[in-house]
Scaffold this active site. Structure first.
Site, mmCIF file in Angstrom:
data_model
loop_
_atom_site.group_PDB
_atom_site.id
_atom_site.type_symbol
_atom_site.label_atom_id
_atom_site.label_comp_id
_atom_site.label_asym_id
_atom_site.label_seq_id
_atom_site.Cartn_x
_atom_site.Cartn_y
_atom_site.Cartn_z
ATOM 1 N N GLY A 193 0.794 -1.231 0.000
ATOM 2 C CA GLY A 193 0.000 0.000 0.000
ATOM 3 C C GLY A 193 0.827 1.282 0.000
ATOM 4 O O GLY A 193 0.278 2.366 0.234
ATOM 5 N N CYS B 170 -0.565 3.629 -2.867
ATOM 6 C CA CYS B 170 -1.863 4.220 -2.508
ATOM 7 C C CYS B 170 -1.638 5.327 -1.473
ATOM 8 O O CYS B 170 -2.176 6.434 -1.583
ATOM 9 C CB CYS B 170 -2.776 3.175 -1.859
ATOM 10 S SG CYS B 170 -2.930 1.642 -2.768
HETATM 11 C C1 LIG Z 1 -7.486 -2.282 -3.607
HETATM 12 C C2 LIG Z 1 -6.050 -2.176 -3.922
HETATM 13 N N1 LIG Z 1 -5.563 -1.057 -4.491
HETATM 14 C C3 LIG Z 1 -4.268 -0.949 -4.764
HETATM 15 C C4 LIG Z 1 -3.389 -1.957 -4.477
HETATM 16 C C5 LIG Z 1 -1.939 -1.834 -4.815
HETATM 17 O O1 LIG Z 1 -1.133 -1.837 -3.677
HETATM 18 P P1 LIG Z 1 0.194 -2.716 -3.657
HETATM 19 O O2 LIG Z 1 0.991 -2.321 -4.846
HETATM 20 O O3 LIG Z 1 0.888 -2.346 -2.384
HETATM 21 O O4 LIG Z 1 -0.237 -4.155 -3.690
HETATM 22 C C6 LIG Z 1 -3.914 -3.133 -3.897
HETATM 23 N N2 LIG Z 1 -3.113 -4.183 -3.597
HETATM 24 N N3 LIG Z 1 -5.245 -3.219 -3.638
#
Ligand SMILES: Cc1ncc(COP(=O)(O)O)c(N)n1
Length: 508
Positions: A229, A232
């Protein structure tokens, strides 16, 4: 206090480390008001994504509309968009509601390798969303994919200059600013790509802006499995800072530092790629505004010592009239001597105050002390003790210890610390009188000490307690939790000094 409104359009991560859940934590940590429109429900944890349920794009659009036509937003931030139709709807909404800024994190593949945006939707993203984008935040794999899907040569990356060239090519696709995130490709100190593990020294995020602006944000490479994350969270931190009025380079630099600290202090949650600590710089006060005194008196470090003071046998003997008169005489004289120094301490508080309002409050408290001292003189006169005799009496040790402790706190610490040292006396005598008034063993008729009890239950004393509490309440919520703990220790120490004061004379 809420500052800035951000609408996040993204997918949900039930394990809380990425997606909407992370976004809302970041926005809360920045003091922003967060709204959401959900593009997809994922099934995932720190170990990976095992499923995606895409939300119909009309629902996503209606959620955005519900937020924008009512609350409004300073910034929209997008994350996992899940479908080409959703991308088109977002673009329509951004235009219709003229949202001032749009931060787009082009989420395509999760860290664990799961596809979060269909390949064919990249064209929609480029065509519909990038021209409205204020800041686009691709990592190097996403930047490579964006360029190759748009028929441009991403080029091979050997140095930071190559990353800058990549960012510039992406900027030509429409966004005003592009932040190419370097977390996936650490560099050596000489800004060449690190080949071996031990060469990984710095992470460089490159911000490309209008009129040839280039900003490099350098941070030490951290070997960590707590990066779930991060993308994000970074984009949300940028959105929060933009919503609060920062310019793009300032917002981006601050957001990068926020993430760097979030990885450093990550909580080691889950068995896979764990989440960041989103609240590394957030204060949470353990009481609600206006309720500090209530919290203080129930605090584990305070409660017992406070009850020992309020329900002290000396106090109970005042209440039932059995206190030896000689003890009361001695007490009243020492209390008079105490009040002289207590006035000095309040005068010092007036000196340390920053506003005329606070100075005048200290002045009112001193006026009240003067009134109280007159009552002490009357008591003494009725016992045949004159004012010069009171003033010629030597202070007992407990009286000196208490008053000089309060004055020393006032000299060596700040205004609020002094108020905390003064508080047990002010609050305590009010609490003692209230308790005795209500207590079953209290004797009113024929109790020599009833007038003393009445004095601290009178309206003017109750008003002085209210004013004193208000002063503390107003200022305490501006302190950090650790400072509040220190201030509570001062209160506890001064309360022990009050107990010492009761202990000066026999109460049986
Ligand atoms: C709902 C959602 N949005 C974005 C990411 C990307 O985050 P990451 O690159 O850390 O897996 C994720 N895994 N899930």
């Amino acid at each position: 206090m809420i500052n800035g409104k951000v609408l996040v359009v993204a997918g949900s991560d039930p394990s809380g480390g990425a997606g909407l859940e992370a976004d809302q934590k970041v926005l809360a940590a920045h003091g922003c008001y967060a709204m959401t429109s959900t593009t997809a429900l994922t099934i995932q944890n720190t170990k990976g994504v095992t499923g995606v349920h895409v939300i119909p794009s009309e629902v996503v659009g209606k959620q955005i509309e519900a937020c924008l036509e009512d609350v409004g937003a300073d910034v929209i931030k997008t994350g996992m968009l899940a479908s080409a139709e959703t991308i088109q709807i977002i673009a329509q909404m951004v235009t219709k509601y003229k949202v001032p800024a749009l931060v787009v994190d082009p989420v395509m593949v999760s860290t664990s390798g799961h596809q979060l945006l269909p390949h064919e939707a990249i064209a929609q993203l480029t065509q519909h969303l990038l021209p409205h984008t204020t800041v686009l935040t691709p990592n190097i794999p996403e930047a490579t994919l964006l360029l190759s899907q748009n028929g441009r040569e991403p080029g091979e990356i050997q140095s930071v200059a190559d990353v800058e060239a990549m960012g510039r090519k992406i900027q030509e696709l429409g966004p005003k600013w592009v932040l190419v995130k370097g977390g996936h490709m650490p560099f050596r100190r000489d800004f060449m790509v690190a080949k071996a593990k031990e060469e990984k020294e710095v992470v460089i995020d490159v911000l490309i802006g209008p009129e040839g602006t280039v900003v490099r944000i350098e941070s030490p490479y951290q070997e960590s499995t707590s990066t779930h994350g991060t993308g994000c969270s970074l984009a949300s931190a940028i959105a929060a800072r933009l919503a609060q009025g920062a310019d793009v380079p300032t917002a981006v630099r601050g957001a990068c530092r926020y993430i760097e600290a979030g990885i450093k202090t990550a909580p080691k949650i889950g068995n896979g790629n764990g989440p960041l600590d989103h609240f590394h710089s957030t204060y949470t006060l353990p009481f609600s505004p206006g309720y500090f005194v209530e919290y203080l008196l129930e605090h584990p470090a305070v409660r017992d010592v406070w009850n020992e003071f309020v329900y002290h046998p000396f106090v109970m003997a005042l209440g039932n009239g059995t206190l030896p008169l000689e003890s009361f005489k001695g007490y009243i004289i020492q209390d008079y001597l105490y009040l002289v120094h207590f006035s000095r301490a309040n005068a010092l508080a007036a000196y340390k105050a920053k506003t005329i309002g606070d100075i005048s409050r200290s002045n009112e408290i001193i006026s009240h002390i003067l009134h109280e001292m007159k009552l002490h003189i009357n008591y003494c006169n009725s016992f045949g003790i004159s004012k010069p005799e009171i003033e010629a009496t030597e202070e007992l040790q407990a009286c000196t210890a208490y008053t000089r402790y309060v004055l020393d706190v006032g000299q060596s610490e700040d205004w609020l610390a002094l108020q905390m040292a003064l508080a047990p006396c002010l609050l305590g005598y009010g609490a003692v009188a209230k308790m005795l008034h209500a207590h079953a063993d209290t004797v009113r008729e024929g109790n020599t000490y009833w007038a003393w009890i009445e004095n601290y239950k009178a309206d003017d004393y109750v008003e002085a307690v209210r004013l004193g509490s208000e002063l503390i309440e107003k200022n305490i919520r501006l302190q950090s939790p650790s400072r509040i703990e220190e201030l509570i220790k001062i209160f506890v120490h001064a309360t022990r000094m009050e107990i010492g004061f009761w202990e000066m004379f026999p109460y049986k």
